[in-house]
Design a protein around this motif. Structure first.
Motif, PDB file in Angstrom:
ATOM      1  N   GLU A   1      34.164  25.947  11.428  1.00 28.13           N
ATOM      2  CA  GLU A   1      34.015  25.608  12.874  1.00 28.13           C
ATOM      3  C   GLU A   1      34.041  27.089  13.825  1.00 28.13           C
ATOM      4  O   GLU A   1      34.779  27.960  13.309  1.00 28.13           O
ATOM      5  CB  GLU A   1      35.191  24.786  13.310  1.00 28.13           C
ATOM      6  N   LEU A   2      33.620  26.854  14.795  1.00 29.26           N
ATOM      7  CA  LEU A   2      33.431  27.923  15.876  1.00 29.26           C
ATOM      8  C   LEU A   2      34.434  27.647  16.926  1.00 29.26           C
ATOM      9  O   LEU A   2      34.161  26.575  17.497  1.00 29.26           O
ATOM     10  CB  LEU A   2      31.988  28.522  16.016  1.00 29.26           C
TER      11      LEU A   2
ATOM     12  N   ARG B   1      35.959  24.258  21.199  1.00 24.13           N
ATOM     13  CA  ARG B   1      34.845  24.124  20.420  1.00 24.13           C
ATOM     14  C   ARG B   1      33.495  24.272  21.495  1.00 24.13           C
ATOM     15  O   ARG B   1      33.613  24.345  22.758  1.00 24.13           O
ATOM     16  CB  ARG B   1      34.865  22.546  20.091  1.00 24.13           C
ATOM     17  N   PRO B   2      32.476  24.556  20.758  1.00 23.26           N
ATOM     18  CA  PRO B   2      31.119  24.950  21.588  1.00 23.26           C
ATOM     19  C   PRO B   2      30.478  23.701  22.408  1.00 23.26           C
ATOM     20  O   PRO B   2      30.870  22.537  21.686  1.00 23.26           O
ATOM     21  CB  PRO B   2      30.150  25.366  20.519  1.00 23.26           C
TER      22      PRO B   2
ATOM     23  N   VAL C   1      25.123  29.954  20.698  1.00 22.98           N
ATOM     24  CA  VAL C   1      26.111  29.129  20.934  1.00 22.98           C
ATOM     25  C   VAL C   1      26.806  29.312  22.283  1.00 22.98           C
ATOM     26  O   VAL C   1      26.973  30.377  22.939  1.00 22.98           O
ATOM     27  CB  VAL C   1      27.469  29.367  19.831  1.00 22.98           C
ATOM     28  N   LYS C   2      26.995  28.165  22.901  1.00 22.22           N
ATOM     29  CA  LYS C   2      27.205  28.215  24.449  1.00 22.22           C
ATOM     30  C   LYS C   2      28.895  27.520  24.469  1.00 22.22           C
ATOM     31  O   LYS C   2      29.013  26.424  23.916  1.00 22.22           O
ATOM     32  CB  LYS C   2      26.550  27.262  25.214  1.00 22.22           C
ATOM     33  N   PHE C   3      29.797  28.029  25.170  1.00 25.06           N
ATOM     34  CA  PHE C   3      31.311  27.741  25.166  1.00 25.06           C
ATOM     35  C   PHE C   3      31.275  27.511  26.906  1.00 25.06           C
ATOM     36  O   PHE C   3      30.762  28.551  27.643  1.00 25.06           O
ATOM     37  CB  PHE C   3      32.064  28.673  24.897  1.00 25.06           C
TER      38      PHE C   3
ATOM     39  N   ALA D   1      38.459  35.375  22.537  1.00 19.09           N
ATOM     40  CA  ALA D   1      38.966  35.436  21.089  1.00 19.09           C
ATOM     41  C   ALA D   1      37.853  34.375  20.305  1.00 19.09           C
ATOM     42  O   ALA D   1      37.997  33.105  20.565  1.00 19.09           O
ATOM     43  CB  ALA D   1      40.229  34.945  20.991  1.00 19.09           C
ATOM     44  N   LEU D   2      36.728  34.985  19.785  1.00 20.78           N
ATOM     45  CA  LEU D   2      35.820  34.142  18.936  1.00 20.78           C
ATOM     46  C   LEU D   2      36.403  33.940  17.505  1.00 20.78           C
ATOM     47  O   LEU D   2      36.318  34.963  17.108  1.00 20.78           O
ATOM     48  CB  LEU D   2      34.313  34.838  19.351  1.00 20.78           C
TER      49      LEU D   2
END
Length: 156
Positions: free
Chosen positions: A90-91, A97-98, A126-128, A138-139
């Motif tokens: 997971e990112l 979460r994205p 990826v979009k946050f 902090a990714l």
């Protein structure tokens, strides 16, 4: 005659020194590549003797006008996980979460500008969602069985 030679070399030095040059000129890359390089980081999950996973990310907001966004952070994230470990990860960005993920491949216009490219990695945009007044980003990529890795960025 000696004065004329000194004047000539002074003029030559003046004109050759005034050109705008940077490292990208010498290595055949555009200025966007240089900007992307400044906003790219990578890290590994490893045991004592072996790399198990590699993640690299480029923060897109500061390097390309199409990603200037007041509401979202955009990243190109590449992940490589060794054989035998399903890509169960997971990112998160600052524990969020994205909002969306899009496959990033060689058809994308930014493909040639990607500073860290691993031909075995899978890439995605990826979009946050941005958080108010938060500039330290902090990714984190957390693999369910291998562990986690964190990359730190600064937002504008």
């Amino acid at each position: 005659m000696k004065n004329l030679t000194i004047i000539f070399f002074t003029i030559v030095l003046f004109f050759t020194g005034c050109g705008s040059k940077n490292a990208n000129n010498y290595f055949g890359h555009s200025s966007m590549y240089g900007n992307a390089l400044q906003y790219t980081q990578g890290n590994q999950i490893k045991t004592l003797t072996e790399v198990k996973a590699i993640v690299n990310a480029t923060y897109l907001n500061p390097i390309d006008v199409q990603f200037e966004d007041k509401h979202f952070h955009h990243f190109i994230i590449g992940t490589y996980i060794i054989d035998g470990y399903a890509p169960l990860y997971e990112l998160t960005l600052n524990l969020q979460r994205p909002v969306s993920t899009t496959v990033f491949d060689d058809a994308h216009p930014l493909y040639d500008q990607l500073p860290l490219y691993n031909k075995w990695a899978q890439y995605q945009i990826v979009k946050f969602k941005k958080q108010e007044d938060v500039h330290a980003l902090a990714l984190k990529m957390r693999h369910l069985s291998l562990g986690s890795v964190k990359l730190n960025f600064e937002s504008n």
